[in-house]
Design a protein around this motif. Sequence first.
Motif, PDB file in Angstrom:
ATOM      1  N   GLU A  83      51.128  -0.904  63.285  1.00  0.00           N
ATOM      2  CA  GLU A  83      51.656  -1.009  61.923  1.00  0.00           C
ATOM      3  C   GLU A  83      50.546  -0.831  60.884  1.00  0.00           C
ATOM      4  N   GLY A  84      49.381  -1.420  61.146  1.00  0.00           N
ATOM      5  CA  GLY A  84      48.252  -1.259  60.234  1.00  0.00           C
ATOM      6  C   GLY A  84      47.776   0.180  60.153  1.00  0.00           C
ATOM      7  N   ALA A  85      47.755   0.864  61.298  1.00  0.00           N
ATOM      8  CA  ALA A  85      47.339   2.276  61.322  1.00  0.00           C
ATOM      9  C   ALA A  85      48.329   3.152  60.562  1.00  0.00           C
ATOM     10  N   LEU A  86      49.623   2.881  60.713  1.00  0.00           N
ATOM     11  CA  LEU A  86      50.639   3.636  59.987  1.00  0.00           C
ATOM     12  C   LEU A  86      50.491   3.430  58.483  1.00  0.00           C
ATOM     13  N   ALA A  87      50.295   2.183  58.073  1.00  0.00           N
ATOM     14  CA  ALA A  87      50.131   1.885  56.641  1.00  0.00           C
ATOM     15  C   ALA A  87      48.901   2.587  56.072  1.00  0.00           C
ATOM     16  N   ARG A  88      47.791   2.555  56.809  1.00  0.00           N
ATOM     17  CA  ARG A  88      46.575   3.210  56.340  1.00  0.00           C
ATOM     18  C   ARG A  88      46.767   4.722  56.259  1.00  0.00           C
ATOM     19  N   ALA A  89      47.383   5.322  57.268  1.00  0.00           N
ATOM     20  CA  ALA A  89      47.594   6.773  57.268  1.00  0.00           C
ATOM     21  C   ALA A  89      48.473   7.190  56.096  1.00  0.00           C
ATOM     22  N   ALA A  90      49.542   6.444  55.839  1.00  0.00           N
ATOM     23  CA  ALA A  90      50.432   6.775  54.722  1.00  0.00           C
ATOM     24  C   ALA A  90      49.706   6.637  53.387  1.00  0.00           C
ATOM     25  N   ALA A  91      48.900   5.585  53.240  1.00  0.00           N
ATOM     26  CA  ALA A  91      48.163   5.380  51.994  1.00  0.00           C
ATOM     27  C   ALA A  91      47.110   6.462  51.788  1.00  0.00           C
ATOM     28  N   GLN A  92      46.390   6.817  52.834  1.00  0.00           N
ATOM     29  CA  GLN A  92      45.375   7.869  52.714  1.00  0.00           C
ATOM     30  C   GLN A  92      46.014   9.222  52.412  1.00  0.00           C
ATOM     31  N   ALA A  93      47.161   9.515  53.013  1.00  0.00           N
ATOM     32  CA  ALA A  93      47.868  10.760  52.718  1.00  0.00           C
ATOM     33  C   ALA A  93      48.307  10.783  51.259  1.00  0.00           C
ATOM     34  N   ALA A  94      48.789   9.652  50.753  1.00  0.00           N
ATOM     35  CA  ALA A  94      49.218   9.578  49.359  1.00  0.00           C
ATOM     36  C   ALA A  94      48.044   9.792  48.405  1.00  0.00           C
ATOM     37  N   VAL A  95      46.878   9.258  48.750  1.00  0.00           N
ATOM     38  CA  VAL A  95      45.686   9.480  47.921  1.00  0.00           C
ATOM     39  C   VAL A  95      45.364  10.968  47.854  1.00  0.00           C
ATOM     40  N   THR A  96      45.357  11.625  49.000  1.00  0.00           N
ATOM     41  CA  THR A  96      45.049  13.051  49.053  1.00  0.00           C
ATOM     42  C   THR A  96      46.049  13.861  48.237  1.00  0.00           C
ATOM     43  N   ILE A  97      47.327  13.569  48.400  1.00  0.00           N
ATOM     44  CA  ILE A  97      48.368  14.305  47.677  1.00  0.00           C
ATOM     45  C   ILE A  97      48.274  14.049  46.176  1.00  0.00           C
ATOM     46  N   ALA A  98      48.031  12.792  45.780  1.00  0.00           N
ATOM     47  CA  ALA A  98      47.895  12.479  44.356  1.00  0.00           C
ATOM     48  C   ALA A  98      46.672  13.173  43.751  1.00  0.00           C
ATOM     49  N   GLU A  99      45.581  13.261  44.512  1.00  0.00           N
ATOM     50  CA  GLU A  99      44.393  13.979  44.032  1.00  0.00           C
ATOM     51  C   GLU A  99      44.674  15.468  43.864  1.00  0.00           C
ATOM     52  N   ASP A 100      45.396  16.045  44.828  1.00  0.00           N
ATOM     53  CA  ASP A 100      45.666  17.483  44.807  1.00  0.00           C
ATOM     54  C   ASP A 100      46.744  17.871  43.804  1.00  0.00           C
ATOM     55  N   SER A 101      47.814  17.071  43.719  1.00  0.00           N
ATOM     56  CA  SER A 101      48.980  17.450  42.919  1.00  0.00           C
ATOM     57  C   SER A 101      49.098  16.693  41.601  1.00  0.00           C
ATOM     58  N   GLY A 102      48.361  15.589  41.456  1.00  0.00           N
ATOM     59  CA  GLY A 102      48.488  14.750  40.263  1.00  0.00           C
ATOM     60  C   GLY A 102      49.513  13.656  40.483  1.00  0.00           C
ATOM     61  N   PHE A 103      49.309  12.518  39.840  1.00  0.00           N
ATOM     62  CA  PHE A 103      50.195  11.368  40.022  1.00  0.00           C
ATOM     63  C   PHE A 103      51.608  11.624  39.524  1.00  0.00           C
ATOM     64  N   GLY A 104      51.764  12.546  38.596  1.00  0.00           N
ATOM     65  CA  GLY A 104      53.088  12.824  38.047  1.00  0.00           C
ATOM     66  C   GLY A 104      53.924  13.773  38.873  1.00  0.00           C
ATOM     67  N   SER A 105      53.351  14.368  39.903  1.00  0.00           N
ATOM     68  CA  SER A 105      54.078  15.362  40.699  1.00  0.00           C
ATOM     69  C   SER A 105      55.118  14.707  41.595  1.00  0.00           C
ATOM     70  N   ASP A 106      56.145  15.478  41.954  1.00  0.00           N
ATOM     71  CA  ASP A 106      57.163  14.993  42.887  1.00  0.00           C
ATOM     72  C   ASP A 106      56.554  14.687  44.249  1.00  0.00           C
ATOM     73  N   GLU A 107      55.597  15.521  44.668  1.00  0.00           N
ATOM     74  CA  GLU A 107      54.944  15.310  45.965  1.00  0.00           C
ATOM     75  C   GLU A 107      54.215  13.972  45.995  1.00  0.00           C
ATOM     76  N   ALA A 108      53.492  13.676  44.931  1.00  0.00           N
ATOM     77  CA  ALA A 108      52.769  12.397  44.863  1.00  0.00           C
ATOM     78  C   ALA A 108      53.753  11.233  44.804  1.00  0.00           C
ATOM     79  N   GLY A 109      54.833  11.392  44.050  1.00  0.00           N
ATOM     80  CA  GLY A 109      55.834  10.331  43.952  1.00  0.00           C
ATOM     81  C   GLY A 109      56.426   9.996  45.308  1.00  0.00           C
ATOM     82  N   PHE A 110      56.741  11.022  46.090  1.00  0.00           N
ATOM     83  CA  PHE A 110      57.307  10.811  47.421  1.00  0.00           C
ATOM     84  C   PHE A 110      56.271  10.172  48.349  1.00  0.00           C
TER      85      PHE A 110
END
Length: 197
Positions: free
Chosen positions: A89-116
Motif C-alpha cells: 500500500e505504501g509503494a502504491l501511494a508513493r508511485a501515484a504521488a510521484q507520477a502526479a508530481v511528474t505530470i503536474a510538472e510537465d502539464s501544469g497544475f491546471g491541466s486535466d492530466e494533472a487533475g486526474f
Amino acid sequence: EVTEAVDVASEPRDHIRVDVAALSGAEVPAGTAEEFLRRGALARALAMSGAMERVLDLVVEHTTTRVQFGRALGRFQAVQHLVSDIAAEGALARAAAQAAVTIAEDSGFGSDEAGFAIAAAKSCAGHAASVVVRNAHQSLGAIGFTMEHELHRHANRLLSWRREFGSVRFWDEVLTAAAVDAGSRGLWPLIADGRPE
C-alpha cells in the motif's frame, strides 16, 4: 473570524471564516482555488507516502526483534501478511504521488492530466493510510498505542491528512466522474495517459 482547533494528531488546524461580501480588491483569477486544492492534495499525498515508509520501518524493526513463542514475530505468516500489505500500500501511494508530481510538472497544475493524476494520488494515499494504520497497530500490539512509542505520531497524522485538501470520498468521486465522462472507449486511455481519447 478564527476559531482555534486541532486535528486527530493534535496539530493546530484553526477554522477560518471570511465574509467575502465585506472584502474589496482585485478579482481572483478563475481556477486559483482549484489549483491550491490540487497543490495541497498533492503535498498531503507526498507527506502521507513518506509517513507510510516510516511506519513500515517501525513495523519491520519491531517484528524482526520482538520474540513471541520462541521466535520473532516476523516469522509468523499472519504477521508477514500484515507487513507485506503495509509495504504494498505504501509503494502504491508513493508511485501515484510521484507520477502526479511528474505530470503536474510537465502539464501544469491546471491541466486535466494533472487533475486526474492528483485525484488518483490522493485517493490511493487515503485508502492506503487505512490499511497501513490498521496493520501497523495489529503488528505492534499495545506498544503502538502508547505515547512513548513513535507509531502513534505517524498513524494519527496519516488519519488526519486523509481528510485534508479533500477527503478520500471527495477524490474518489472526482475519479468516478472522470471515468464516467470518459466512457467505455475512453476509460483505458484515461487510466494509461490521464486523458480520454
